[in-house]
Design a protein around this motif. Sequence first.
Motif, mmCIF file in Angstrom:
data_model
loop_
_atom_site.group_PDB
_atom_site.id
_atom_site.type_symbol
_atom_site.label_atom_id
_atom_site.label_comp_id
_atom_site.label_asym_id
_atom_site.label_seq_id
_atom_site.Cartn_x
_atom_site.Cartn_y
_atom_site.Cartn_z
ATOM 1 N N VAL A 140 0.999 -1.046 -0.118
ATOM 2 C CA VAL A 140 -0.103 0.135 0.088
ATOM 3 C C VAL A 140 1.075 1.063 -0.063
ATOM 4 C CG1 VAL A 140 -1.902 1.281 1.210
ATOM 5 C CG2 VAL A 140 -1.772 -1.362 1.223
ATOM 6 N N ALA A 141 0.763 2.145 -1.082
ATOM 7 C CA ALA A 141 1.702 3.255 -1.027
ATOM 8 C C ALA A 141 0.842 4.549 -1.266
ATOM 9 C CB ALA A 141 2.387 3.061 -2.481
ATOM 10 N N CYS A 142 1.455 5.430 -0.851
ATOM 11 C CA CYS A 142 0.870 6.796 -0.657
ATOM 12 C C CYS A 142 1.880 7.929 -1.372
ATOM 13 C CB CYS A 142 0.763 7.578 0.741
ATOM 14 S SG CYS A 142 2.052 7.618 1.653
ATOM 15 N N ASP A 143 2.913 7.309 -2.133
ATOM 16 C CA ASP A 143 3.639 8.149 -2.806
ATOM 17 C C ASP A 143 4.288 7.506 -4.180
ATOM 18 O OD1 ASP A 143 5.589 10.810 -2.792
ATOM 19 O OD2 ASP A 143 6.713 9.159 -3.642
ATOM 20 N N PRO A 144 3.838 7.814 -5.246
ATOM 21 C CA PRO A 144 4.132 7.256 -6.354
ATOM 22 C C PRO A 144 5.598 6.879 -6.868
ATOM 23 C CG PRO A 144 2.388 8.607 -6.943
ATOM 24 C CD PRO A 144 3.037 9.061 -5.767
ATOM 25 N N ALA A 145 6.346 8.004 -6.470
ATOM 26 C CA ALA A 145 7.769 7.917 -6.733
ATOM 27 C C ALA A 145 8.398 6.794 -5.831
ATOM 28 C CB ALA A 145 8.704 9.167 -6.497
ATOM 29 N N ALA A 146 8.318 6.830 -4.436
ATOM 30 C CA ALA A 146 8.653 5.822 -3.661
ATOM 31 C C ALA A 146 8.151 4.435 -4.103
ATOM 32 C CB ALA A 146 8.165 6.195 -2.111
ATOM 33 N N LEU A 147 6.933 4.426 -4.502
ATOM 34 C CA LEU A 147 6.300 3.071 -4.832
ATOM 35 C C LEU A 147 7.375 2.599 -6.186
ATOM 36 C CD1 LEU A 147 4.398 0.590 -5.230
ATOM 37 C CD2 LEU A 147 2.824 2.296 -6.510
ATOM 38 N N ALA A 148 7.511 3.391 -7.072
ATOM 39 C CA ALA A 148 8.260 2.881 -8.196
ATOM 40 C C ALA A 148 9.626 2.562 -8.063
ATOM 41 C CB ALA A 148 8.285 4.082 -9.363
ATOM 42 N N ARG A 149 10.315 3.164 -7.054
ATOM 43 C CA ARG A 149 11.667 2.594 -6.510
ATOM 44 C C ARG A 149 11.518 1.431 -6.062
ATOM 45 N NH1 ARG A 149 11.826 8.519 -4.975
ATOM 46 N NH2 ARG A 149 11.220 7.734 -2.687
ATOM 47 N N ASP A 150 10.843 1.003 -5.293
ATOM 48 C CA ASP A 150 10.562 -0.172 -4.470
ATOM 49 C C ASP A 150 10.294 -1.214 -5.645
ATOM 50 O OD1 ASP A 150 11.667 0.731 -2.013
ATOM 51 O OD2 ASP A 150 9.384 1.119 -1.338
ATOM 52 N N VAL A 151 9.424 -0.753 -6.692
ATOM 53 C CA VAL A 151 8.911 -1.792 -7.567
ATOM 54 C C VAL A 151 10.376 -2.183 -8.364
ATOM 55 C CG1 VAL A 151 7.975 -1.920 -10.089
ATOM 56 C CG2 VAL A 151 6.548 -0.981 -8.064
ATOM 57 N N PHE A 199 -6.281 4.789 -5.980
ATOM 58 C CA PHE A 199 -7.516 5.242 -5.382
ATOM 59 C C PHE A 199 -7.487 6.805 -5.332
ATOM 60 C CE2 PHE A 199 -7.434 1.090 -4.484
ATOM 61 C CZ PHE A 199 -8.728 0.593 -5.126
ATOM 62 N N ASP A 200 -8.459 7.627 -5.729
ATOM 63 C CA ASP A 200 -8.501 9.136 -5.116
ATOM 64 C C ASP A 200 -8.809 9.304 -3.931
ATOM 65 O OD1 ASP A 200 -7.839 11.724 -5.638
ATOM 66 O OD2 ASP A 200 -9.856 12.154 -6.786
ATOM 67 N N ALA A 201 -7.992 9.088 -2.768
ATOM 68 C CA ALA A 201 -8.206 9.032 -1.449
ATOM 69 C C ALA A 201 -8.048 10.416 -1.029
ATOM 70 C CB ALA A 201 -7.489 7.923 -0.683
ATOM 71 N N PHE A 202 -7.470 11.424 -1.662
ATOM 72 C CA PHE A 202 -7.244 12.873 -1.546
ATOM 73 C C PHE A 202 -7.514 13.811 -2.595
ATOM 74 C CE2 PHE A 202 -3.993 9.911 0.189
ATOM 75 C CZ PHE A 202 -4.175 10.006 1.602
ATOM 76 N N PRO A 203 -9.032 13.858 -2.846
ATOM 77 C CA PRO A 203 -9.456 14.692 -3.850
ATOM 78 C C PRO A 203 -8.741 16.168 -3.541
ATOM 79 C CG PRO A 203 -11.239 13.291 -3.151
ATOM 80 C CD PRO A 203 -9.864 13.175 -2.163
ATOM 81 N N MET A 204 -8.640 16.883 -4.639
ATOM 82 C CA MET A 204 -8.131 18.463 -4.746
ATOM 83 C C MET A 204 -6.773 18.603 -4.496
ATOM 84 S SD MET A 204 -10.787 19.971 -5.681
ATOM 85 C CE MET A 204 -12.841 20.433 -5.356
ATOM 86 N N THR A 205 -6.136 17.426 -4.149
ATOM 87 C CA THR A 205 -4.639 17.430 -3.826
ATOM 88 C C THR A 205 -3.871 16.599 -4.818
ATOM 89 O OG1 THR A 205 -4.225 15.474 -2.396
ATOM 90 C CG2 THR A 205 -5.078 17.375 -1.278
ATOM 91 N N HIS A 206 -2.366 16.636 -4.929
ATOM 92 C CA HIS A 206 -1.775 15.794 -6.117
ATOM 93 C C HIS A 206 -1.629 14.495 -5.307
ATOM 94 C CE1 HIS A 206 1.554 16.828 -3.257
ATOM 95 N NE2 HIS A 206 2.285 15.601 -3.464
ATOM 96 N N HIS A 207 -2.026 14.269 -4.134
ATOM 97 C CA HIS A 207 -1.813 12.867 -3.394
ATOM 98 C C HIS A 207 -2.673 11.907 -4.012
ATOM 99 C CE1 HIS A 207 0.961 14.601 -0.909
ATOM 100 N NE2 HIS A 207 -0.043 15.621 -0.392
ATOM 101 N N VAL A 208 -2.263 10.458 -4.038
ATOM 102 C CA VAL A 208 -2.907 9.291 -4.605
ATOM 103 C C VAL A 208 -2.306 7.871 -3.921
ATOM 104 C CG1 VAL A 208 -1.189 8.956 -6.668
ATOM 105 C CG2 VAL A 208 -3.633 8.029 -6.700
ATOM 106 N N GLU A 209 -3.414 7.206 -3.664
ATOM 107 C CA GLU A 209 -3.166 6.048 -2.820
ATOM 108 C C GLU A 209 -3.182 4.842 -3.688
ATOM 109 O OE1 GLU A 209 -2.637 4.590 1.174
ATOM 110 O OE2 GLU A 209 -2.583 6.767 0.533
ATOM 111 N N CYS A 210 -1.958 4.054 -3.731
ATOM 112 C CA CYS A 210 -2.022 2.832 -4.766
ATOM 113 C C CYS A 210 -1.942 1.574 -4.051
ATOM 114 C CB CYS A 210 -0.981 3.119 -5.537
ATOM 115 S SG CYS A 210 -0.815 4.326 -6.820
ATOM 116 N N VAL A 211 -2.390 0.408 -4.311
ATOM 117 C CA VAL A 211 -2.251 -0.979 -3.929
ATOM 118 C C VAL A 211 -1.635 -1.822 -4.974
ATOM 119 C CG1 VAL A 211 -3.257 -2.859 -2.663
ATOM 120 C CG2 VAL A 211 -4.196 -0.729 -2.409
ATOM 121 N N ALA A 212 -0.496 -2.427 -4.678
ATOM 122 C CA ALA A 212 0.504 -3.075 -5.592
ATOM 123 C C ALA A 212 0.396 -4.615 -5.183
ATOM 124 C CB ALA A 212 2.000 -2.404 -6.033
#
Length: 400
Positions: A351-362, A378-391
Amino acid sequence: MTENWTGRTVELTVGAVAHGGHCVARVDGRVVFVRHALPGERVLAEVTEDGGKSFCRADAVRVLAPSPDRVEPPCPVAGPGLCGGCDWQHASGAAQRALKASVVEEQLRRLAGLEWPVSVEELPGGLVRWRTRTRFVAGADGHAGLRAHRSHRVVPLTDCPITTRGAVEAVLPLPWSPGDEIETTEDADGAVHVRRLPEGGGPGEQRRGGVARERAAGRDWRLGAHGFWQVHPEAAATLARVVGEWARAEPGTRAWDLYAGAGLFAAVLGEQVGARGTVLAVESARRAVADGKANLAALRQVRWHCAPVERVLRDRRDRPGVVVLDPPRKGAGRAVVERIAGAGPQRVVYVACDPAALARDVATFAGLGYRLTRLRAFDAFPMTHHVECVALFEPAASGH
């Protein structure tokens, strides 16, 4: 030496979205990171920061040719030089999700060498009044607000449209001491909890409430109101469901829940492995562990360790069938990923809250024989740039 552009206004065409809530443009050989703009727009941008390097930062102060995705922001202080809490109020909901999907795709491509189409899924509830946990700060006049982007300057507020009304009304109308930080939480029962943190540190003062009630993963939770829990009211249940579907821990087996928080995913894993199985739940925050132990007391198969994940994994020799991890924004990092891969799980749910950190770990997982097989965002933070991913990661030799 590069001329300092701070305060300069330039006309430019906005390029692609970048990680961090801005878009990329180029002027006279320099990269300009532009906020309050959308890809394809022609704008006048005022340079706000220039560190003398190959790039600078700017705000779009006038839109000359707007994108069809542009909308009127619902908040009057969601603009250049004002509140830094939101990044995309000037974009439609669909456009926001498309922008976030592009960022996840770009980070996976750039940092992991992976072409992966991404669709960011909307959570129920819309774009406003979703934020149940907010930390306000009081300005020099004692009025509470939020800080400007990349600044300590406090922008006073009379409302915050993305925050629940109860949380807003418990803080913004009241006078505070300058420099106070005020944490507010509205729980699943609609109870509002408020804690004041004085400037300069020292013990916080609980003004209202203190123990929040939440619901997710088929159970009721009682938690420290200002500890870790998902901010969007639908996020915890959504993530727990996806983690459960992908983990599929078999009865009687061993599972790890790393960066376990108050035990949301440990609860899911504990139900799956049953009384004959074991779940190792690792979390460094003492209050979260105490909450987890209390909420999951009936799941004796969940064994808690209050320590940094790196330290716990260094001494582990067991071989879990499934590992779930929800690391902080910086990601898990090479040392933790190496320990996970070395344990040989059949599945890793990240479960990742930062796409760059997720990509490095991928990329790190790939180098250790684990490939990405599924991803949802998932758009768990509308109006902001944050996004939640599950990989989901599985051994490359598994053939899935």
